[in-house]
Design a protein around this motif. Structure first.
Motif, PDB file in Angstrom:
ATOM      1  N   SER A  67     134.449  11.376  16.375  1.00 57.41           N
ATOM      2  CA  SER A  67     134.084  12.682  16.914  1.00 57.41           C
ATOM      3  C   SER A  67     133.646  12.694  18.447  1.00 57.41           C
ATOM      4  CB  SER A  67     132.834  12.960  16.259  1.00 57.41           C
ATOM      5  OG  SER A  67     132.910  12.860  14.668  1.00 57.41           O
ATOM      6  N   GLN A  68     134.619  11.461  19.270  1.00 57.46           N
ATOM      7  CA  GLN A  68     134.372  11.832  20.631  1.00 57.46           C
ATOM      8  C   GLN A  68     135.585  11.785  21.230  1.00 57.46           C
ATOM      9  OE1 GLN A  68     131.628   8.940  22.394  1.00 57.46           O
ATOM     10  NE2 GLN A  68     130.137   8.754  20.656  1.00 57.46           N
ATOM     11  N   ALA A  69     135.723  12.380  22.665  1.00 58.94           N
ATOM     12  CA  ALA A  69     136.751  12.401  23.311  1.00 58.94           C
ATOM     13  C   ALA A  69     137.367  11.159  23.741  1.00 58.94           C
ATOM     14  CB  ALA A  69     136.651  13.393  24.663  1.00 58.94           C
ATOM     15  N   PRO A  70     138.731  10.924  23.770  1.00 59.47           N
ATOM     16  CA  PRO A  70     139.043   9.675  24.168  1.00 59.47           C
ATOM     17  C   PRO A  70     138.588   9.465  25.792  1.00 59.47           C
ATOM     18  CG  PRO A  70     141.004  10.922  23.543  1.00 59.47           C
ATOM     19  CD  PRO A  70     139.588  11.790  23.373  1.00 59.47           C
ATOM     20  N   LYS A  71     138.166   8.098  25.818  1.00 61.37           N
ATOM     21  CA  LYS A  71     137.597   7.997  27.233  1.00 61.37           C
ATOM     22  C   LYS A  71     138.455   6.739  27.861  1.00 61.37           C
ATOM     23  CE  LYS A  71     133.402   5.930  29.176  1.00 61.37           C
ATOM     24  NZ  LYS A  71     133.671   4.617  29.666  1.00 61.37           N
ATOM     25  N   LEU A  72     139.117   6.950  29.167  1.00 57.49           N
ATOM     26  CA  LEU A  72     139.870   6.301  30.006  1.00 57.49           C
ATOM     27  C   LEU A  72     138.907   4.806  30.217  1.00 57.49           C
ATOM     28  CD1 LEU A  72     142.483   5.429  31.121  1.00 57.49           C
ATOM     29  CD2 LEU A  72     141.651   6.740  33.343  1.00 57.49           C
ATOM     30  N   LEU A  73     139.417   3.587  29.947  1.00 59.06           N
ATOM     31  CA  LEU A  73     138.922   2.578  30.190  1.00 59.06           C
ATOM     32  C   LEU A  73     139.322   1.950  31.467  1.00 59.06           C
ATOM     33  CD1 LEU A  73     139.000   0.582  26.765  1.00 59.06           C
ATOM     34  CD2 LEU A  73     137.137   1.672  27.932  1.00 59.06           C
ATOM     35  N   PHE A  74     140.814   2.019  31.524  1.00 55.29           N
ATOM     36  CA  PHE A  74     141.823   1.716  32.666  1.00 55.29           C
ATOM     37  C   PHE A  74     142.855   1.970  32.616  1.00 55.29           C
ATOM     38  CE2 PHE A  74     139.809  -2.531  30.753  1.00 55.29           C
ATOM     39  CZ  PHE A  74     140.694  -2.546  29.821  1.00 55.29           C
ATOM     40  N   HIS A  75     143.740   1.750  33.844  1.00 55.57           N
ATOM     41  CA  HIS A  75     145.087   1.987  33.681  1.00 55.57           C
ATOM     42  C   HIS A  75     145.846   1.028  34.907  1.00 55.57           C
ATOM     43  CE1 HIS A  75     144.265   4.653  37.118  1.00 55.57           C
ATOM     44  NE2 HIS A  75     145.633   4.595  37.446  1.00 55.57           N
ATOM     45  N   TYR A  76     147.160   0.734  34.637  1.00 58.26           N
ATOM     46  CA  TYR A  76     148.017  -0.107  35.439  1.00 58.26           C
ATOM     47  C   TYR A  76     149.012   1.072  35.987  1.00 58.26           C
ATOM     48  CZ  TYR A  76     146.601  -5.074  34.729  1.00 58.26           C
ATOM     49  OH  TYR A  76     146.109  -6.291  34.377  1.00 58.26           O
ATOM     50  N   TYR A  77     149.120   1.184  37.474  1.00 52.77           N
ATOM     51  CA  TYR A  77     150.332   1.728  37.830  1.00 52.77           C
ATOM     52  C   TYR A  77     151.182   0.858  38.590  1.00 52.77           C
ATOM     53  CZ  TYR A  77     152.506   5.513  40.108  1.00 52.77           C
ATOM     54  OH  TYR A  77     153.492   6.810  40.414  1.00 52.77           O
ATOM     55  N   ASP A  78     152.433   0.396  37.674  1.00 51.53           N
ATOM     56  CA  ASP A  78     153.039  -0.631  38.136  1.00 51.53           C
ATOM     57  C   ASP A  78     152.299  -1.997  37.854  1.00 51.53           C
ATOM     58  OD1 ASP A  78     154.953   1.098  40.473  1.00 51.53           O
ATOM     59  OD2 ASP A  78     155.363   0.630  38.330  1.00 51.53           O
ATOM     60  N   LYS A  79     151.929  -2.799  38.835  1.00 53.91           N
ATOM     61  CA  LYS A  79     151.174  -3.910  38.818  1.00 53.91           C
ATOM     62  C   LYS A  79     149.725  -3.868  39.428  1.00 53.91           C
ATOM     63  CE  LYS A  79     154.693  -7.155  39.331  1.00 53.91           C
ATOM     64  NZ  LYS A  79     155.545  -8.428  40.105  1.00 53.91           N
ATOM     65  N   ASP A  80     149.411  -2.661  39.680  1.00 58.57           N
ATOM     66  CA  ASP A  80     148.149  -2.279  40.474  1.00 58.57           C
ATOM     67  C   ASP A  80     147.291  -1.957  39.239  1.00 58.57           C
ATOM     68  OD1 ASP A  80     149.401  -0.591  43.234  1.00 58.57           O
ATOM     69  OD2 ASP A  80     148.945  -2.788  42.874  1.00 58.57           O
ATOM     70  N   ASN A 117     143.404  -0.392  37.751  1.00 58.11           N
ATOM     71  CA  ASN A 117     142.459   0.498  38.150  1.00 58.11           C
ATOM     72  C   ASN A 117     141.754   0.643  37.065  1.00 58.11           C
ATOM     73  OD1 ASN A 117     143.953   1.927  40.739  1.00 58.11           O
ATOM     74  ND2 ASN A 117     145.472   1.619  39.286  1.00 58.11           N
ATOM     75  N   ASN A 118     140.391   0.084  37.349  1.00 49.27           N
ATOM     76  CA  ASN A 118     139.241  -0.033  36.444  1.00 49.27           C
ATOM     77  C   ASN A 118     138.513   1.376  36.531  1.00 49.27           C
ATOM     78  OD1 ASN A 118     138.067  -1.328  34.516  1.00 49.27           O
ATOM     79  ND2 ASN A 118     136.670  -2.214  35.703  1.00 49.27           N
ATOM     80  N   GLU A 119     137.988   1.775  35.502  1.00 44.96           N
ATOM     81  CA  GLU A 119     136.989   2.975  35.657  1.00 44.96           C
ATOM     82  C   GLU A 119     135.662   2.512  35.922  1.00 44.96           C
ATOM     83  OE1 GLU A 119     137.830   6.616  35.530  1.00 44.96           O
ATOM     84  OE2 GLU A 119     139.738   5.380  35.770  1.00 44.96           O
ATOM     85  N   ALA A 120     135.009   3.219  36.820  1.00 50.57           N
ATOM     86  CA  ALA A 120     133.713   2.669  37.059  1.00 50.57           C
ATOM     87  C   ALA A 120     132.664   2.096  35.884  1.00 50.57           C
ATOM     88  CB  ALA A 120     132.902   3.814  38.053  1.00 50.57           C
ATOM     89  N   ASP A 121     132.739   2.915  34.774  1.00 47.64           N
ATOM     90  CA  ASP A 121     131.668   2.683  33.837  1.00 47.64           C
ATOM     91  C   ASP A 121     132.265   1.859  32.508  1.00 47.64           C
ATOM     92  OD1 ASP A 121     132.084   6.229  32.406  1.00 47.64           O
ATOM     93  OD2 ASP A 121     133.632   4.541  32.922  1.00 47.64           O
ATOM     94  N   THR A 122     133.619   1.173  32.904  1.00 49.17           N
ATOM     95  CA  THR A 122     134.155   0.413  31.915  1.00 49.17           C
ATOM     96  C   THR A 122     133.365  -0.923  31.953  1.00 49.17           C
ATOM     97  OG1 THR A 122     136.343   1.227  31.956  1.00 49.17           O
ATOM     98  CG2 THR A 122     136.174  -0.908  31.065  1.00 49.17           C
ATOM     99  N   PRO A 123     132.690  -1.382  30.766  1.00 50.50           N
ATOM    100  CA  PRO A 123     131.952  -2.693  30.798  1.00 50.50           C
ATOM    101  C   PRO A 123     132.865  -3.950  31.173  1.00 50.50           C
ATOM    102  CG  PRO A 123     131.624  -1.484  28.690  1.00 50.50           C
ATOM    103  CD  PRO A 123     132.864  -0.823  29.495  1.00 50.50           C
TER     104      PRO A 123
END
Lengths: 110, 113
Positions: B40-53, B55-61
């Motif tokens: 019952s919650q929105a999808p929450k972004l953990l991190f992503h890769y742009y090619d090999k880079d 990118n972690n979200e600030a609040d991802t454990p």
């Protein structure tokens, strides 16, 4: 802060009735707005995006920058429209990453 | 013709036992994302890769890590799963520009016992 708000968790209508799923956003800049849909047991998929200004499956959504809204509308709901609908936002330089609203479950009764 | 494939569909792990979720794509997209969605919650972004880079979200454990060995594959590693990590994990891809839509996999539902 960037935020997407969908005030209704559940919206129940009868077949043939008009539907409006509400979405409001908070974003400092020019946002890109989307509606995603998830039918039962299927993956989350794009329904429409504001930049395309198109109608998909009879749904339309207009970006209102003054009211910071992107409500999803359909004049005559069908039973097959029953699904979970998510409003989502990204920014121009965000690498495409989306911020989602909580979602609204649309139930269309016969 | 699935273009973003997540395996397995359901994963059960024990409290504290490392687990890896996998995602592959046939779209040749630049960007791969991992979202966590609790009930019952929105999808929450953990991190992503742009090619090999990465990118972690600030609040991802720190408990959550990711690897992208090549364009097609991306993994989510949970080093020491807790009961609170039980959720649906969604992988998505995109070309990476603002107006590009995300293409989602079917998700992996993780249960922690």
């Amino acid at each position: 802060a960037q935020r997407v708000t969908q005030p209704e968790k559940l919206l129940s209508v009868f077949k043939g009735a008009p539907v409006e799923l509400k979405c409001n956003y908070s974003y400092s800049g020019s946002p890109e707005l989307f509606w995603y849909v998830q039918y039962s047991r299927q993956r989350l998929q794009l329904l429409l995006r504001h930049i395309s200004r198109e109608s998909i499956k009879g749904f339309t959504a207009d970006l209102n920058k003054g009211e910071t809204s992107f409500h999803l509308k359909k004049p005559f709901a069908q039973e097959e429209d029953s699904a979970m609908y998510y409003c989502a936002l990204t920014g121009h330089n965000q690498g495409g990453k989306l911020i989602f609203g909580q979602g609204t479950e649309l139930s269309v009764k016969p | 013709d699935a273009m973003v494939i997540q395996n397995p569909r359901y994963q059960v792990t024990q409290f504290g036992k490392p687990v890896t979720l996998s995602c592959s794509q046939t779209l040749n997209h630049n960007v791969m994302y991992w979202y966590q969605q609790k009930s019952s919650q929105a999808p929450k972004l953990l991190f992503h890769y742009y090619d090999k880079d990465f990118n972690n979200e600030a609040d991802t454990p720190d408990n959550f890590q990711s690897r992208r060995p090549n364009t097609s594959f991306c993994f989510l590693d949970i080093r020491s799963p807790g009961l609170g990590d039980a959720a649906m994990y969604l992988c998505a891809t995109s070309r990476g520009t603002g107006e590009s839509p995300l293409h989602f996999g079917n998700g992996t539902r993780l249960t922690v016992t």
